[in-house]
Design a protein around this motif. Sequence first.
Motif, PDB file in Angstrom:
ATOM      1  N   TRP A 181       0.849  -1.192   0.000  1.00  0.00           N
ATOM      2  CA  TRP A 181       0.000   0.000   0.000  1.00  0.00           C
ATOM      3  C   TRP A 181       0.881   1.238   0.000  1.00  0.00           C
ATOM      4  O   TRP A 181       1.906   1.283   0.669  1.00  0.00           O
ATOM      5  CB  TRP A 181      -0.887   0.028   1.254  1.00  0.00           C
ATOM      6  N   TYR A 194      -1.400  -1.262  -4.131  1.00  0.00           N
ATOM      7  CA  TYR A 194      -2.554  -0.359  -4.133  1.00  0.00           C
ATOM      8  C   TYR A 194      -2.067   1.048  -3.804  1.00  0.00           C
ATOM      9  O   TYR A 194      -1.429   1.268  -2.772  1.00  0.00           O
ATOM     10  CB  TYR A 194      -3.582  -0.815  -3.102  1.00  0.00           C
ATOM     11  N   LEU A 207     -10.460   1.808  -0.126  1.00  0.00           N
ATOM     12  CA  LEU A 207      -9.323   2.637  -0.510  1.00  0.00           C
ATOM     13  C   LEU A 207      -9.817   3.884  -1.226  1.00  0.00           C
ATOM     14  O   LEU A 207     -10.603   3.804  -2.167  1.00  0.00           O
ATOM     15  CB  LEU A 207      -8.400   1.837  -1.433  1.00  0.00           C
TER      16      LEU A 207
END
Length: 207
Positions: free
Chosen positions: A10, A58, A127
């Motif tokens: 992330w 991500y 997200l």
Amino acid sequence: RLYVMSNIYWSADTHIGHQSILKFMPNRPYASEGNTQAHDEWIINLWQTTVGKHDQIYIAGDLTFRKSEDARRLLEQLPGEKYLAVGNHDEAIKAHSNYFRKIAQIMEITIKPSMYEVLSEELCIVLCHYPLLDWPGKQQGAVMLHGHCHGTMDDYNANSADLRFDIGIDGALAKQAGGFIDIKTLYEAILKKTGGLTPQQYANENY
């Protein structure tokens, strides 16, 4: 043939190619010299040495300020299956959507413990580039991950009952992880916040 489990990472707010980022973020490497080229190379090298070809990454927005062909060349250098929750500086990079598995404003992700042994239960994540006060699945224990704030929300998030974390490269979680946040670092941060409860149990008790 051996099956190699991919990792998941992330990040947010790398701002590659942003000439002014080092004025705004004086704690980043090369900020004291104002050397944005060295700063960009630092981030690219960090990405290349952390994220493998088959890993998922991500990004909660503001990946790069580079335009057109420069943006495309950058994306070719960045390994991993890339997912982008669009930030306020990602207009140019959206033209290169073929380099991403998915591009969206808000992304809902479910990670199963069968995929990552560090997990003891299914983890649901929302997200978005921007921090949200409410989000899909919050009442059921979904965790909110955001960027945009460059660490300025860390204290607010810590003092809030909400399961919300800044995953930007300037935030506390990224510093703890040494750059890009892996699933273990994220899950440990979640369990620290919940006091060991599952996110679902925590949500039941706190929302």
